[in-house]
Design a protein around this motif. Structure first.
Motif, mmCIF file in Angstrom:
data_model
loop_
_atom_site.group_PDB
_atom_site.id
_atom_site.type_symbol
_atom_site.label_atom_id
_atom_site.label_comp_id
_atom_site.label_asym_id
_atom_site.label_seq_id
_atom_site.Cartn_x
_atom_site.Cartn_y
_atom_site.Cartn_z
ATOM 1 N N ASN A 92 47.917 10.663 24.663
ATOM 2 C CA ASN A 92 47.724 9.441 25.434
ATOM 3 C C ASN A 92 48.646 8.333 24.942
ATOM 4 O O ASN A 92 48.893 8.189 23.743
ATOM 5 N N SER A 93 49.126 7.540 25.881
ATOM 6 C CA SER A 93 50.047 6.438 25.570
ATOM 7 C C SER A 93 49.438 5.392 24.643
ATOM 8 O O SER A 93 50.189 4.628 24.027
ATOM 9 N N ILE A 94 48.125 5.354 24.492
ATOM 10 C CA ILE A 94 47.538 4.384 23.549
ATOM 11 C C ILE A 94 47.996 4.657 22.118
ATOM 12 O O ILE A 94 47.953 3.765 21.279
ATOM 13 N N HIS A 95 48.467 5.878 21.852
ATOM 14 C CA HIS A 95 48.941 6.233 20.510
ATOM 15 C C HIS A 95 50.402 5.847 20.277
ATOM 16 O O HIS A 95 50.872 5.910 19.143
ATOM 17 N N LEU A 96 51.113 5.450 21.334
ATOM 18 C CA LEU A 96 52.545 5.175 21.201
ATOM 19 C C LEU A 96 52.887 4.072 20.197
ATOM 20 O O LEU A 96 53.865 4.218 19.456
ATOM 21 N N PRO A 97 52.112 2.983 20.098
ATOM 22 C CA PRO A 97 52.470 1.980 19.090
ATOM 23 C C PRO A 97 52.474 2.535 17.663
ATOM 24 O O PRO A 97 53.391 2.243 16.885
ATOM 25 N N THR A 149 58.635 8.567 20.774
ATOM 26 C CA THR A 149 58.547 7.871 22.050
ATOM 27 C C THR A 149 57.857 8.775 23.077
ATOM 28 O O THR A 149 57.583 9.953 22.791
ATOM 29 N N SER A 150 57.645 8.251 24.264
ATOM 30 C CA SER A 150 57.079 9.078 25.328
ATOM 31 C C SER A 150 58.009 10.252 25.645
ATOM 32 O O SER A 150 57.547 11.338 25.984
ATOM 33 N N ARG A 151 59.289 10.048 25.496
ATOM 34 C CA ARG A 151 60.254 11.146 25.722
ATOM 35 C C ARG A 151 60.059 12.242 24.679
ATOM 36 O O ARG A 151 60.115 13.430 25.016
ATOM 37 N N THR A 152 59.830 11.861 23.437
ATOM 38 C CA THR A 152 59.563 12.837 22.372
ATOM 39 C C THR A 152 58.358 13.692 22.727
ATOM 40 O O THR A 152 58.346 14.907 22.475
#
Length: 148
Positions: A71-76, A84-87
């Motif tokens: 989930n993007s909430i983990h990106l920070p 990154t999201s690409r990774t």
């Protein structure tokens, strides 16, 4: 819920339908983070049906990425490690990150089904429902005793 004592080593022979390269990533990520590779496989099936390119937009505006639907909430937090999201769209890297996340839940909840459920959510009802879904997958694969 019972502890995640689970699985005999012999069950590894019944690996899902992953390709050999992906199988190595499951096993390697699990070994590196000291989590059960069969649980990782069941999570991958639950999250994306083993589709490494899966992307899902959630009602809350967050986005789930890749094989394990990180989930993007983990990106920070992940950004601190150059992720990154690409990774997250690289299936093997996604697996390592998922195993890292599962390890954090095991550190928090112990080696229990609550930890497995917390991969998805720490809200008790959602956590427990998710754990039951993973248990059901493992039973369908005949890797856990119980109803099939």
């Amino acid at each position: 819920m019972r502890p995640v004592w689970l699985f005999l080593i012999a069950a590894l022979a019944m690996l899902c339908t992953a390709s050999p390269a992906r199988a190595d990533c499951f096993d390697d990520a699990a070994a590196y983070h000291r989590v059960n590779p069969l649980v990782l496989r069941a999570i991958a099936w639950q999250e994306s049906h083993d589709h490494g390119d899966a992307v899902h937009s959630n009602a809350d505006g967050s986005i789930d990425y890749g094989l394990m639907q990180i989930n993007s909430i983990h990106l920070p937090v992940l950004a601190n490690y150059g992720i990154t999201s690409r990774t997250l769209m690289d299936p093997c890297k996604n697996l390592y990150i998922a195993a890292w996340h599962l390890r954090h839940q095991i550190n928090r909840f112990g080696n229990t089904w609550q930890a497995v459920g917390a991969y998805h959510s720490t809200t008790p009802a959602l956590r427990d429902q998710y754990a039951r879904q993973i248990i059901a997958i493992l039973r369908r694969w005949m890797l856990l005793p119980g109803q099939h």
